[in-house]
Design an enzyme around this catalytic site. Structure first.
Site, short mmCIF file in Angstrom:
data_model
loop_
_atom_site.label_atom_id
_atom_site.label_comp_id
_atom_site.label_asym_id
_atom_site.label_seq_id
_atom_site.Cartn_x
_atom_site.Cartn_y
_atom_site.Cartn_z
N ASP A 127 0.79 -1.24 0.00
CA ASP A 127 0.00 0.00 0.00
C ASP A 127 0.82 1.29 0.00
O ASP A 127 1.83 1.40 0.72
CB ASP A 127 -0.86 0.07 1.27
CG ASP A 127 -1.56 -1.21 1.61
OD1 ASP A 127 -1.54 -2.14 0.80
OD2 ASP A 127 -2.11 -1.29 2.73
N ASP A 146 -5.18 0.75 9.74
CA ASP A 146 -5.11 1.64 8.57
C ASP A 146 -5.76 3.01 8.81
O ASP A 146 -6.64 3.44 8.05
CB ASP A 146 -5.73 0.97 7.32
CG ASP A 146 -5.14 -0.40 7.04
OD1 ASP A 146 -4.03 -0.68 7.54
OD2 ASP A 146 -5.78 -1.20 6.33
N GLU A 149 -10.34 -2.60 4.54
CA GLU A 149 -9.00 -2.07 4.79
C GLU A 149 -8.88 -0.67 4.20
O GLU A 149 -9.64 -0.28 3.32
CB GLU A 149 -7.94 -2.98 4.14
CG GLU A 149 -7.97 -4.41 4.66
CD GLU A 149 -6.86 -5.30 4.09
OE1 GLU A 149 -6.23 -6.01 4.88
OE2 GLU A 149 -6.63 -5.31 2.86
#
Ligand code: FRU
Length: 500
Positions: free
Chosen positions: A46, A177, A228
């Site tokens: 990410d 997150d 997420e």
């Protein structure tokens, strides 16, 4: 003494010469992106901590420097002044006794609400998830919690906050997150956090003490897997404020594995209220995950970057000394379409600065197969305006291929755009990579504009200026050099641009 110094000088010159050779070899690998960020070596997933400050865009990223498969996470770091050329800097955040450094965000504390910097030299504050692997292995549930680190020198060096975690775990697996943003209209920081099958919204006035405001999503959107990397942002639409929430889900994407959905709605500083419960996707291709937007970006532009990959095969893709890359930075815009709102995403205008030579294509009616070029050398951008005089069968097929018969095909079947990479040249051991990705689509007013951004190992398709987007990787044995089109279609305008 002098001789010893000279020896070290010579040895270090040799070393830096070798490593720069290795470096340029690594940059020449056949699938190395030319126009997308990828780390020089090691693993990435990410994008993290996207933040703009003092003329620089900062891209932190999930990074495991010691391997090309996922492992103990760090935050890698790269900067850019124009969003298209990136310079990789030393690793920003290393794991510590509280855990590995999972995904999160960064903000500029311009008013020094945290007291960690000053108004003259504001702190860049990163808020991220600590993932405590030994704790996870004990079978405990509370192994993810939120930590804070700050930098007073434009992200070059970092201090971990001494009272971490700033948000402890209440006993829930998958608690991660954090995306933090300053909401001027509510005069507070808002954190949106992914918690298993929903998001939670927290608020703070100082970035270190957080209070829970609300939950959203248990009964909305796609739930094929865990939620997420959320994001929450405000758009001004002719005086009307609308809020967009991005939520990545894995698995459960429209074409399998990882994907990012969005919700449009209202937000009062406490709770999010969606206008519709329909599931909408930022990108229908298989390879755009965990994307979020920059904070503090000039003119409040919503600049989005996603991870150009999918957990289904991310650890297997056949790249070299690195694994994983980012999408082209894209600007998100919200548009009203009748009663509905649509989130568009399209390469940022800075992307145009990469354009080199342009060759114009001749307008013509296509009925047979027509080769548009056989000397294509990705990276390249193809812009086409297609017309459908016969609206009852608006069919076309665009084929990108090499002389081994390996190809990627984009076609429209009347109801959906299909990106078919079943013959791209590579498949993963579980056969989840070489598939046909579909996106519902309708031709408006008999025309379609298509932008195809091609790199050595990926295609990003933007239909109608980013109304429908499909991003997909491909791994041909030899580069694709030919582009052809066939169908029942008029090529009204077209350009093939090389990209620098
Ligand atoms: C998404 C994700 C995040 C997590 C990170 C770990 O791809 O699973 O939820 O923080 O990757 O690398």
């Amino acid at each position: 003494m002098k001789q010893i110094a000279l020896f070290f000088l010579a040895a270090s010159a040799l070393w830096s010469c070798q490593s720069s050779e290795e470096k340029s070899e690594s940059l020449k690998e056949p699938y190395r992106p030319a126009i997308h960020f990828s780390p020089e070596t090691g693993w990435t997933n990410d994008p993290n901590g996207l933040v703009y400050y003092a003329g620089e865009y900062h891209l932190f990223f999930q990074h495991y420097p010691d391997s090309t498969v996922w492992g103990p996470m760090h935050w890698g770091h790269a900067v850019s002044t124009d969003l298209v050329h990136w310079e990789e800097l030393p690793i920003a955040l290393y794991p510590d006794s509280l855990g590995w450094i999972f995904s999160g965000s960064a903000v500029m504390d311009l008013e020094n609400t945290s007291g960690l910097g000053s108004k003259e030299n504001p702190a860049m504050v990163a808020i991220y998830t600590y993932h405590n692997s030994p704790k996870e292995q004990t079978g405990a549930n509370d192994f993810q919690y939120q930590g804070l680190a700050y930098s007073l020198d434009k992200g070059r060096s970092w201090e971990k906050y001494t009272e971490n975690p700033v948000l402890p775990n209440p006993g829930i697996r998958d608690f991660r997150d954090p995306k933090v943003s300053w909401f001027e209209e509510f005069q507070k920081w808002i954190m949106i956090l992914a918690v298993q099958d929903h998001v939670e919204i927290y608020s703070s006035t100082n970035l270190t003490a957080w209070q829970k405001e609300s939950e959203f999503g248990k009964t909305q959107g796609a739930h094929g897997g865990v939620w997420e990397c959320p994001d929450l942002m405000a758009f001004d639409l002719e005086g009307q404020k609308k809020y967009v929430m991005l939520v990545s889900v894995n698995p459960g994407g429209p074409n399998g594995g990882s994907a990012t959905q969005y919700f449009v709605g209202d937000f009062d500083g406490h709770a999010f209220d969606p206008n519709s419960n329909e599931t909408r996707w930022v990108d229908y291709g298989k390879d755009n995950y965990a994307g979020v937007t920059f904070s503090n970006s000039p003119d409040q532009r919503k600049v989005f970057i996603g991870w150009l990959n999918n957990w289904q095969y991310a650890n297997q893709i056949p790249t070299g000394q690195w694994r994983g890359a980012m999408t082209i930075p894209r600007e998100l815009t919200l548009r009203k379409d009748g009663e509905n709102f649509e989130l568009y995403n399209y390469p940022v205008s800075e992307f145009e600065s990469l354009q080199g030579e342009t060759s114009a294509l001749q307008a013509e009616s296509i009925r047979e197969e027509k080769i548009l070029t056989s000397t294509l050398t990705p990276p390249a951008e193809i812009k086409l305006r297609l017309g459908f005089a016969d609206e009852t069968s608006p069919l076309f097929e665009i084929v990108l291929s090499n002389d081994l018969g390996e190809k990627v095909v984009l076609h429209f079947d009347g109801e959906q755009l299909v990106l078919d990479n079943t013959q791209n040249g590579w498949d993963d051991p579980n056969h989840q990579f070489a598939v046909k990705s579909t996106a519902p689509f309708s031709i408006e007013n008999g025309t379609l504009s298509l932008d195809l951004v091609l790199d050595r190992a990926s295609m990003e398709v933007f239909a109608d200026a980013g109304k429908r987007v499909l991003t997909s990787q491909y791994f041909p044995t030899k580069p694709y050099t030919q582009l052809s089109i066939k169908g029942n279609v008029d090529l009204e305008e077209g350009e093939i641009k090389t990209l620098k």
